[in-house]
Design an enzyme around this catalytic site. Structure first.
Site, short mmCIF file in Angstrom:
data_model
loop_
_atom_site.label_atom_id
_atom_site.label_comp_id
_atom_site.label_asym_id
_atom_site.label_seq_id
_atom_site.Cartn_x
_atom_site.Cartn_y
_atom_site.Cartn_z
CD GLU A 33 -2.53 1.63 0.12
OE1 GLU A 33 -2.35 2.76 -0.36
OE2 GLU A 33 -3.30 0.77 -0.39
CB SER A 35 -1.16 6.42 1.22
OG SER A 35 -1.59 7.28 2.25
CG MET A 38 -5.04 5.97 0.72
SD MET A 38 -6.77 6.55 0.71
CE MET A 38 -7.39 5.56 -0.66
CE1 TYR A 39 -1.05 0.49 5.50
CE2 TYR A 39 -1.36 1.47 7.67
CZ TYR A 39 -0.51 1.00 6.68
OH TYR A 39 0.84 1.02 6.86
N GLY A 40 -7.22 -0.14 4.02
CA GLY A 40 -8.65 -0.40 3.91
C GLY A 40 -9.25 0.06 2.59
N GLY A 41 -8.51 0.91 1.85
CA GLY A 41 -8.97 1.31 0.53
C GLY A 41 -9.70 2.65 0.50
CB CYS A 43 -14.78 1.95 0.13
SG CYS A 43 -16.46 1.85 0.81
CG HIS A 439 -47.85 -0.94 7.81
ND1 HIS A 439 -47.97 -0.08 6.75
CD2 HIS A 439 -48.54 -0.39 8.84
CE1 HIS A 439 -48.72 0.95 7.11
NE2 HIS A 439 -49.08 0.78 8.38
#
Length: 454
Positions: A33, A35, A38-41, A43, A439
């Site tokens: 990775e 950065s 950005m661990y985890g990506g 998202c 409902h």
């Protein structure tokens, strides 16, 4: 040389999920990775989760006046959430005995060999299998002044910018529309410059109009048919010059968001050194098993040019995992009725064909369409205080099977999954119409709406 069974480049949804599964299956895994932020990506760090957290904070306000302090607090809440998720995602892999995490920029030097560089340090990593999962980056238009700096932002940098009193959004696509809706609710005066003749030009006009109405109701101004020519900025503001109907005009704001799409993140990988082919749009070219032109090298997520959704990256993981540990039967051709949601307020969700697309494809169709405010069997939007929206379902007249649906209403991001599941399994419109729903829920709108198929 650091040798592994599997090398994963990029911590996106597909890559991190398959890395964990393979490690638990006894494989040695290198996770690279670029950065530590950005661990985890994307998202959980800069896209789905943080933006929806900001949208939620905007929606729960009782007043939508301009309040920079509230926005700052919302950003802090966002950062706390993403920080916790990032730490958790790191531990989910780093704590596995057969996973080694490498922080650095990866570059191919051979088909299955990469150099990982971090500062002045570099090392080589090789794997029997290599998975590319580097995602995508915001696309910048080729016009003067379209650089991310100062008052000009992409969807990532704007999340930590001061709340703009005036915001110009360049681009009327999903990201632009979603950000316009969000910032309007924080009290920003938002102008959307869209090159198309109307907002959401690829969607049916009645549905698109309902979405646009909710944004206009929040204070958003749409300028359609606008071709942006240049952007200039100084310390006080930014000015966007555009052409509309042959005439030049401009709009000045505190900030500009460039939201014209996303580009596969391949520039740093040196794919030619590995002999990995790319498409005309710069994505990694893959077959239906997501394998590249180099056997044993796969590409998952946005980088392979498929639909740019986290849940598609997750499904990419299933396809590749089946290829590596299973029978290899799963392919991208298995995907049917993939839903999508734009988290405007209320959210806009859709799946399958629009009415225009269905007719153009030669289908004899029936259509059910109704404004949410007019659906007596759907009290939930009224209960939560937002009865705006529309529901439209397109059905094949001969088979009674659903061809597509567009839902603009509270909870549409949940209901669309039910509709998509029905499409995938051949559940008819009549069955959906006559199903028993809880409902008060938003799903029960289908009882009434589908009764009006014509």
């Amino acid at each position: 040389m650091n040798s592994f069974d599997v090398v994963v480049v990029g911590w996106g949804k597909g890559g991190k999920t398959i890395a964990g599964a393979l490690a638990r299956a006894g494989k040695t895994v290198a996770m690279i990775e670029r950065s530590t932020q950005m661990y985890g990506g994307a998202c959980i760090n800069v896209a789905c989760i943080p933006t929806k957290a900001l949208i939620h904070s905007a929606e729960v306000r009782t007043q939508h006046d301009f309040d920079p302090a509230y926005f700052t607090a919302s950003v802090q809440r966002r950062d706390t959430l993403t920080g916790a998720m990032r730490q958790k995602n790191y531990a989910m892999l780093a704590d596995l005995d057969t996973v080694v995490v490498f922080d650095g920029e990866a570059r191919f030097t051979a088909p299955k060999t990469l150099t990982v560089t971090s500062g002045d340090d570099a090392l080589e990593v090789t794997g029997d299998t290599v998975l590319i999962d580097t995602g995508s980056l915001p696309t910048l238009p080729d016009i003067p002044g379209a650089q991310i700096s100062g008052r000009v932002h992409d969807s990532i940098t704007l999340q930590h910018a001061p709340l703009p009193a005036n915001l110009v959004v360049v681009g009327g696509g999903y990201i632009g529309i979603e950000f316009a809706s969000m910032f309007a609710q924080y009290g920003s005066r938002v102008t959307v410059l869209d090159r198309n003749a109307r907002p959401l030009a690829k969607d049916d006009e009645d549905v698109a109009a309902e979405v646009a109405h909710s944004l206009v109701d929040a204070g958003v101004t749409f300028v359609s048919g606008a071709q942006v020519r240049s952007i200039a900025q100084d310390e006080a503001s930014a000015t966007v010059v555009y052409e509309q109907n042959g005439s030049e005009a401009s709009v000045t704001a505190d900030a500009v968001l460039l939201a014209i799409g996303r580009t596969p993140a391949t520039a740093a990988l040196d794919l030619p050194a590995a002999g990995i082919a790319t498409t005309e749009r710069g994505a990694v070219a893959v077959d239906e098993h997501l394998e590249t032109s180099v056997p044993g090298v796969y590409a998952l997520g946005d980088v392979n040019g498929g639909p740019q959704f986290t849940y598609i990256s997750l499904d990419d993981n299933r396809i590749v995992l089946d290829r590596l540990l299973g029978e290899g039967r799963r392919t991208t051709t298995d995907r049917v009725a993939v839903p999508a949601t734009i988290f405007t307020t209320p959210p806009f969700s859709k799946v399958g064909l629009t009415e225009d697309q269905a007719r153009a494809a030669g289908h004899d169709v029936k259509v059910a369409v109704k404004k949410v405010a007019d659906i007596a069997a759907m009290p939930r939007p009224k209960i939560v205080g937002d009865a705006r929206g529309i529901i439209k379902v397109v059905v094949d007249a001969a088979s009674d099977h659903l061809l597509g649906a567009a839902l603009v209403h509270v909870d549409s991001q949940e209901v669309i999954n039910l509709v998509a599941l029905a499409m995938r399994h051949g559940v008819t419109a009549t069955e959906l119409k006559d199903t028993i729903y809880t409902h008060p829920s938003s799903c029960e709108a289908l009882n009434e709406v589908l009764a009006g198929l014509r």
